[in-house]
Enzyme design. Sequence first.
Site, PDB file in Angstrom:
ATOM      1  N   ASP A   1       9.357   8.578  -5.652  1.00  0.00           N
ATOM      2  CA  ASP A   1       8.649   7.651  -4.756  1.00  0.00           C
ATOM      3  C   ASP A   1       9.027   6.238  -5.207  1.00  0.00           C
ATOM      4  O   ASP A   1       9.621   6.061  -6.275  1.00  0.00           O
ATOM      5  CB  ASP A   1       7.123   7.869  -4.890  1.00  0.00           C
ATOM      6  CG  ASP A   1       6.317   6.901  -4.023  1.00  0.00           C
ATOM      7  OD1 ASP A   1       6.646   6.748  -2.837  1.00  0.00           O
ATOM      8  OD2 ASP A   1       5.368   6.273  -4.536  1.00  0.00           O
ATOM      9  N   SER A   2       8.631   5.253  -4.410  1.00  0.00           N
ATOM     10  CA  SER A   2       8.844   3.862  -4.799  1.00  0.00           C
ATOM     11  C   SER A   2       8.008   3.481  -6.024  1.00  0.00           C
ATOM     12  O   SER A   2       8.324   2.509  -6.701  1.00  0.00           O
ATOM     13  CB  SER A   2       8.454   2.946  -3.641  1.00  0.00           C
ATOM     14  OG  SER A   2       7.089   3.150  -3.315  1.00  0.00           O
TER      15      SER A   2
ATOM     16  N   GLY B   1       8.277  -0.430   1.566  1.00  0.00           N
ATOM     17  CA  GLY B   1       7.900  -0.544   2.978  1.00  0.00           C
ATOM     18  C   GLY B   1       8.383  -1.785   3.702  1.00  0.00           C
ATOM     19  O   GLY B   1       8.499  -1.782   4.925  1.00  0.00           O
TER      20      GLY B   1
ATOM     21  N   CYS C   1       7.715  10.292  -0.593  1.00  0.00           N
ATOM     22  CA  CYS C   1       7.570   8.934  -0.084  1.00  0.00           C
ATOM     23  C   CYS C   1       7.915   8.975   1.400  1.00  0.00           C
ATOM     24  O   CYS C   1       9.034   9.369   1.756  1.00  0.00           O
ATOM     25  CB  CYS C   1       8.551   8.043  -0.843  1.00  0.00           C
ATOM     26  SG  CYS C   1       8.616   6.344  -0.267  1.00  0.00           S
ATOM     27  N   ASN C   2       6.967   8.602   2.243  1.00  0.00           N
ATOM     28  CA  ASN C   2       7.247   8.613   3.687  1.00  0.00           C
ATOM     29  C   ASN C   2       8.337   7.611   4.035  1.00  0.00           C
ATOM     30  O   ASN C   2       9.153   7.858   4.926  1.00  0.00           O
ATOM     31  CB  ASN C   2       5.980   8.234   4.464  1.00  0.00           C
ATOM     32  CG  ASN C   2       4.943   9.326   4.405  1.00  0.00           C
ATOM     33  OD1 ASN C   2       4.272   9.490   3.393  1.00  0.00           O
ATOM     34  ND2 ASN C   2       4.816  10.083   5.467  1.00  0.00           N
TER      35      ASN C   2
ATOM     36  N   GLU D   1      -0.733   0.146  -6.702  1.00  0.00           N
ATOM     37  CA  GLU D   1       0.200   0.096  -7.843  1.00  0.00           C
ATOM     38  C   GLU D   1      -0.461  -0.557  -9.051  1.00  0.00           C
ATOM     39  O   GLU D   1      -0.115  -0.269 -10.188  1.00  0.00           O
ATOM     40  CB  GLU D   1       1.461  -0.685  -7.477  1.00  0.00           C
ATOM     41  CG  GLU D   1       2.478   0.093  -6.669  1.00  0.00           C
ATOM     42  CD  GLU D   1       3.161   1.213  -7.467  1.00  0.00           C
ATOM     43  OE1 GLU D   1       3.567   0.986  -8.616  1.00  0.00           O
ATOM     44  OE2 GLU D   1       3.279   2.326  -6.914  1.00  0.00           O
TER      45      GLU D   1
ATOM     46  N   CYS E   1       1.477   7.406   4.131  1.00  0.00           N
ATOM     47  CA  CYS E   1       2.077   6.797   2.941  1.00  0.00           C
ATOM     48  C   CYS E   1       1.449   7.500   1.754  1.00  0.00           C
ATOM     49  O   CYS E   1       0.217   7.664   1.706  1.00  0.00           O
ATOM     50  CB  CYS E   1       1.764   5.302   2.902  1.00  0.00           C
ATOM     51  SG  CYS E   1       2.170   4.512   1.320  1.00  0.00           S
ATOM     52  N   THR E   2       2.275   7.920   0.795  1.00  0.00           N
ATOM     53  CA  THR E   2       1.751   8.760  -0.285  1.00  0.00           C
ATOM     54  C   THR E   2       0.865   7.993  -1.269  1.00  0.00           C
ATOM     55  O   THR E   2       0.192   8.599  -2.098  1.00  0.00           O
ATOM     56  CB  THR E   2       2.900   9.449  -1.043  1.00  0.00           C
ATOM     57  OG1 THR E   2       3.844   8.451  -1.470  1.00  0.00           O
ATOM     58  CG2 THR E   2       3.589  10.469  -0.162  1.00  0.00           C
ATOM     59  N   HIS E   3       0.856   6.663  -1.182  1.00  0.00           N
ATOM     60  CA  HIS E   3      -0.084   5.902  -2.010  1.00  0.00           C
ATOM     61  C   HIS E   3      -1.534   6.065  -1.514  1.00  0.00           C
ATOM     62  O   HIS E   3      -2.474   5.955  -2.295  1.00  0.00           O
ATOM     63  CB  HIS E   3       0.258   4.406  -1.975  1.00  0.00           C
ATOM     64  CG  HIS E   3       1.382   4.001  -2.879  1.00  0.00           C
ATOM     65  ND1 HIS E   3       2.698   4.287  -2.590  1.00  0.00           N
ATOM     66  CD2 HIS E   3       1.392   3.320  -4.056  1.00  0.00           C
ATOM     67  CE1 HIS E   3       3.465   3.794  -3.554  1.00  0.00           C
ATOM     68  NE2 HIS E   3       2.695   3.201  -4.456  1.00  0.00           N
TER      69      HIS E   3
HETATM   70  N1  DGL Z   1       4.575   5.683  -1.100  1.00  0.00           N
HETATM   71  C1  DGL Z   1       5.381   5.214  -0.078  1.00  0.00           C
HETATM   72  C2  DGL Z   1       5.314   5.950   1.212  1.00  0.00           C
HETATM   73  O1  DGL Z   1       4.908   7.082   1.228  1.00  0.00           O
HETATM   74  C3  DGL Z   1       5.976   3.860  -0.057  1.00  0.00           C
HETATM   75  C4  DGL Z   1       5.125   2.679  -0.275  1.00  0.00           C
HETATM   76  C5  DGL Z   1       5.975   1.443  -0.439  1.00  0.00           C
HETATM   77  O2  DGL Z   1       6.679   1.371  -1.445  1.00  0.00           O
HETATM   78  O3  DGL Z   1       5.952   0.585   0.448  1.00  0.00           O
HETATM   79  O4  DGL Z   1       5.655   5.440   2.243  1.00  0.00           O
END
Ligand code: DGL
Length: 277
Positions: A15-16, A48, A78-79, A157, A189-191
């Site tokens: 992921d990011s 993103g 990560c989407n 984060e 978004c996985t966050h």
């Molecule tokens: N966790 C991420 C996702 O699922 C990316 C969030 C990001 O870095 O902008 O999209």
Amino acid sequence: MGDSNSSKNLVGIFDSGVGGLSVLREIRALLPSQPLLYFGDQAHVPYGKRQLSEIQDFSFSITRYLLEAGARLIVVACNTASAAALKALRLKFPDVPFVGMEPAVKPASRQTHNGVVGVLATPATFQGELYNTLVEKFARDVKILTSTLPGLVEEIENGRLDSPKTRSILEEAILPMMAQGADTFVLGCTHFPFVLPLIREIAGPQVNVIDPAPAIARRTQALLQERGWENPRAESAPLAFATSGDREKFAQITRNLLGIRSDPLKLSWDGMFLNAN
Ligand code: DGL
């Protein structure tokens, strides 16, 4: 580190940043004997707001790193990276099974009673072809409302899961959507699963929130099973972590989010290559 088979059939996850840990958590619960290697590209978070081509380049390099480290299957947790790179990754690494993320527009369209769905995802995810295909295919009869929740990934984060800023970002996105009739929300978004308690508090119990992470874990299991790579249940397999950001910070947030000690490896970007140092 367990028996001699402890690193057999390694699954690489990236992921990011720390968002993909919401996916790792589900994979771990379902597949405790599968060794996992997680990489968070915190040198580049958030993805993103970046160009899709740049995110694709990062995803290629990260995949190369994970494969060199022994991963047999890659979960793009990560989407945004899935939107930017999943198709290209499958073409570039045709022998590698990939599990990717996509906003859960299909189940949401089936589950909504009011016919109004709120999708929460990053700007790059909404720009990708994948999202637009999903809407066209599965949401023709449903009204889709979208929000990119600016600043939320950064708050998460930094471990601020319940700060006034986090709360106001969520309220500004969710309350107007509910006023327009949204009764189902997609965490694209996985966050975002890490702020699910706050989302539930703001939206109330009658609203349905879809987190795709459990389905991603089941998909990972199915692909491992198809190939005979699911490890038999034994003692729990090792979990390894790496970050391109700050080791201490990563370790601290992993402790907060998952309640585990991570002792991450630090990786550095050298142009488009990732090196351990
Ligand atoms: N966790 C991420 C996702 O699922 C990316 C969030 C990001 O870095 O902008 O999209």
